[in-house]
Design a protein around this motif. Structure first.
Motif, PDB file in Angstrom:
ATOM      1  N   GLU A  19       0.820  -1.215   0.000  1.00  0.00           N
ATOM      2  CA  GLU A  19       0.000   0.000   0.000  1.00  0.00           C
ATOM      3  C   GLU A  19       0.853   1.265   0.000  1.00  0.00           C
ATOM      4  O   GLU A  19       0.366   2.335  -0.359  1.00  0.00           O
ATOM      5  CB  GLU A  19      -0.966   0.000   1.188  1.00  0.00           C
ATOM      6  N   ASP A  20       2.141   1.155   0.362  1.00  0.00           N
ATOM      7  CA  ASP A  20       3.025   2.317   0.359  1.00  0.00           C
ATOM      8  C   ASP A  20       3.628   2.589  -1.013  1.00  0.00           C
ATOM      9  O   ASP A  20       4.168   3.669  -1.248  1.00  0.00           O
ATOM     10  CB  ASP A  20       4.162   2.127   1.372  1.00  0.00           C
ATOM     11  N   ILE A  21       3.561   1.620  -1.924  1.00  0.00           N
ATOM     12  CA  ILE A  21       4.187   1.799  -3.237  1.00  0.00           C
ATOM     13  C   ILE A  21       3.212   1.604  -4.401  1.00  0.00           C
ATOM     14  O   ILE A  21       3.607   1.718  -5.550  1.00  0.00           O
ATOM     15  CB  ILE A  21       5.400   0.850  -3.418  1.00  0.00           C
ATOM     16  N   MET A  22       1.950   1.310  -4.089  1.00  0.00           N
ATOM     17  CA  MET A  22       0.953   1.038  -5.137  1.00  0.00           C
ATOM     18  C   MET A  22      -0.365   1.715  -4.845  1.00  0.00           C
ATOM     19  O   MET A  22      -0.691   1.980  -3.701  1.00  0.00           O
ATOM     20  CB  MET A  22       0.656  -0.460  -5.228  1.00  0.00           C
ATOM     21  N   SER A  91      -1.418  -0.087  -9.654  1.00  0.00           N
ATOM     22  CA  SER A  91      -0.651   0.929 -10.376  1.00  0.00           C
ATOM     23  C   SER A  91       0.510   1.378  -9.502  1.00  0.00           C
ATOM     24  O   SER A  91       0.363   1.500  -8.287  1.00  0.00           O
ATOM     25  CB  SER A  91      -1.533   2.135 -10.703  1.00  0.00           C
ATOM     26  N   PHE A  92       1.655   1.649 -10.147  1.00  0.00           N
ATOM     27  CA  PHE A  92       2.844   2.029  -9.396  1.00  0.00           C
ATOM     28  C   PHE A  92       3.792   2.803 -10.289  1.00  0.00           C
ATOM     29  O   PHE A  92       3.615   2.868 -11.502  1.00  0.00           O
ATOM     30  CB  PHE A  92       3.547   0.789  -8.830  1.00  0.00           C
ATOM     31  N   ASP A  93       4.809   3.369  -9.685  1.00  0.00           N
ATOM     32  CA  ASP A  93       5.840   4.113 -10.400  1.00  0.00           C
ATOM     33  C   ASP A  93       6.856   3.103 -10.919  1.00  0.00           C
ATOM     34  O   ASP A  93       7.479   2.387 -10.135  1.00  0.00           O
ATOM     35  CB  ASP A  93       6.488   5.112  -9.443  1.00  0.00           C
ATOM     36  N   ARG A  94       7.051   3.043 -12.225  1.00  0.00           N
ATOM     37  CA  ARG A  94       7.966   2.041 -12.789  1.00  0.00           C
ATOM     38  C   ARG A  94       9.429   2.365 -12.534  1.00  0.00           C
ATOM     39  O   ARG A  94      10.289   1.555 -12.836  1.00  0.00           O
ATOM     40  CB  ARG A  94       7.682   1.799 -14.263  1.00  0.00           C
ATOM     41  N   ASN A  95       9.724   3.527 -11.972  1.00  0.00           N
ATOM     42  CA  ASN A  95      11.083   3.820 -11.518  1.00  0.00           C
ATOM     43  C   ASN A  95      11.351   3.236 -10.137  1.00  0.00           C
ATOM     44  O   ASN A  95      12.481   3.228  -9.671  1.00  0.00           O
ATOM     45  CB  ASN A  95      11.337   5.331 -11.478  1.00  0.00           C
ATOM     46  N   VAL A  96      10.287   2.769  -9.488  1.00  0.00           N
ATOM     47  CA  VAL A  96      10.396   2.183  -8.158  1.00  0.00           C
ATOM     48  C   VAL A  96      10.196   0.681  -8.201  1.00  0.00           C
ATOM     49  O   VAL A  96      10.851  -0.065  -7.477  1.00  0.00           O
ATOM     50  CB  VAL A  96       9.351   2.824  -7.212  1.00  0.00           C
ATOM     51  N   LEU A  97       9.295   0.213  -9.078  1.00  0.00           N
ATOM     52  CA  LEU A  97       8.939  -1.203  -9.103  1.00  0.00           C
ATOM     53  C   LEU A  97       8.816  -1.690 -10.545  1.00  0.00           C
ATOM     54  O   LEU A  97       8.139  -1.073 -11.359  1.00  0.00           O
ATOM     55  CB  LEU A  97       7.607  -1.405  -8.362  1.00  0.00           C
ATOM     56  N   ASP A  98       9.486  -2.790 -10.847  1.00  0.00           N
ATOM     57  CA  ASP A  98       9.389  -3.434 -12.152  1.00  0.00           C
ATOM     58  C   ASP A  98       8.194  -4.385 -12.134  1.00  0.00           C
ATOM     59  O   ASP A  98       8.021  -5.153 -11.174  1.00  0.00           O
ATOM     60  CB  ASP A  98      10.685  -4.218 -12.421  1.00  0.00           C
ATOM     61  N   SER A  99       7.367  -4.340 -13.168  1.00  0.00           N
ATOM     62  CA  SER A  99       6.138  -5.142 -13.177  1.00  0.00           C
ATOM     63  C   SER A  99       6.423  -6.639 -13.122  1.00  0.00           C
ATOM     64  O   SER A  99       5.743  -7.373 -12.410  1.00  0.00           O
ATOM     65  CB  SER A  99       5.279  -4.797 -14.394  1.00  0.00           C
ATOM     66  N   TRP A 100       7.407  -7.117 -13.869  1.00  0.00           N
ATOM     67  CA  TRP A 100       7.717  -8.554 -13.841  1.00  0.00           C
ATOM     68  C   TRP A 100       8.359  -8.966 -12.521  1.00  0.00           C
ATOM     69  O   TRP A 100       8.149 -10.078 -12.043  1.00  0.00           O
ATOM     70  CB  TRP A 100       8.574  -8.953 -15.038  1.00  0.00           C
ATOM     71  N   TYR A 101       9.114  -8.069 -11.909  1.00  0.00           N
ATOM     72  CA  TYR A 101       9.669  -8.364 -10.581  1.00  0.00           C
ATOM     73  C   TYR A 101       8.527  -8.515  -9.577  1.00  0.00           C
ATOM     74  O   TYR A 101       8.511  -9.434  -8.761  1.00  0.00           O
ATOM     75  CB  TYR A 101      10.635  -7.265 -10.115  1.00  0.00           C
ATOM     76  N   PHE A 102       7.560  -7.582  -9.643  1.00  0.00           N
ATOM     77  CA  PHE A 102       6.411  -7.674  -8.752  1.00  0.00           C
ATOM     78  C   PHE A 102       5.697  -9.009  -8.947  1.00  0.00           C
ATOM     79  O   PHE A 102       5.356  -9.686  -7.973  1.00  0.00           O
ATOM     80  CB  PHE A 102       5.426  -6.520  -8.975  1.00  0.00           C
ATOM     81  N   CYS A 103       5.478  -9.397 -10.210  1.00  0.00           N
ATOM     82  CA  CYS A 103       4.796 -10.664 -10.483  1.00  0.00           C
ATOM     83  C   CYS A 103       5.590 -11.847  -9.935  1.00  0.00           C
ATOM     84  O   CYS A 103       5.017 -12.776  -9.364  1.00  0.00           O
ATOM     85  CB  CYS A 103       4.548 -10.829 -11.977  1.00  0.00           C
TER      86      CYS A 103
END
Length: 186
Positions: A19-22, A91-103
């Protein structure tokens, strides 16, 4: 939404609550989407996104199947679709979190799996659905973005390679069965 500061290469990150990054958006009830213009995101669309069958790009959105308890990056083909209440858009900032890493973390991490299991304690076996609140409270390790890109790319390629191997095995089986049928006919 509070986004994490961009990490310098080599820095490590402690656990962060999602919740702090998305930002989260729950899908609508299917009965509210029964309009001719509404193209609804389906479980097949989810599988196609997860298995990179749709055109992928560096997205800043993922989707969580609240039933399967899996995450997939949103593809170009599915980004405009309406989601039902079985899905949660992240939804998130892609400079903070990579979508495939999150998955990778959401789908494969033992830590996330254990946290989800704790959220579901006491619920009926037939109703193992997550809530926005329970997803937001999940803790995830967030390394620097370069490490995330590497891990995410490896995870995506592993899924693609597994799918290709499964397809190759099915092709071999079909070819073998065709040869056996021709052999029986002679």
């Amino acid at each position: 939404v509070i986004y994490l500061k961009y990490l310098k290469k080599g820095e490590t990150m402690k656990q962060q609550k999602l919740e702090d990054i998305m930002q989260f958006a729950m899908g609508k009830n299917i009965t509210r989407l029964k309009n001719a213009e509404n193209i609804v995101y389906t479980p097949d669309d989810f599988e196609n996104d997860l298995h990179s069958r749709n055109q992928s790009r560096t997205a800043s959105e993922c989707i969580i199947s609240m039933i399967k308890l899996k995450a997939a990056p949103i593809s170009i083909e599915t980004e405009k679709m309406y989601i039902t209440s079985n899905f949660l858009k992240c939804s998130f900032d892609r400079n903070v979190l990579d979508s495939w890493y999150f998955c990778y973390q959401f789908n494969q991490s033992k830590e996330i799996e254990e946290q989800i299991a704790r959220c579901q304690q006491g619920t009926t076996l037939s109703v193992k659905k997550l809530t926005i609140q329970s997803v937001g409270k999940l803790d995830m390790s967030i390394p620097d973005i370069d490490q995330q890109h590497i891990i995410g790319a490896i995870y995506r390629n592993a899924i693609i390679q597994r799918d290709l191997m499964i397809q190759q095995a099915e092709n071999m089986m079909n070819m073998t069965l065709t040869i056996l049928k021709k052999y029986e006919e002679n």
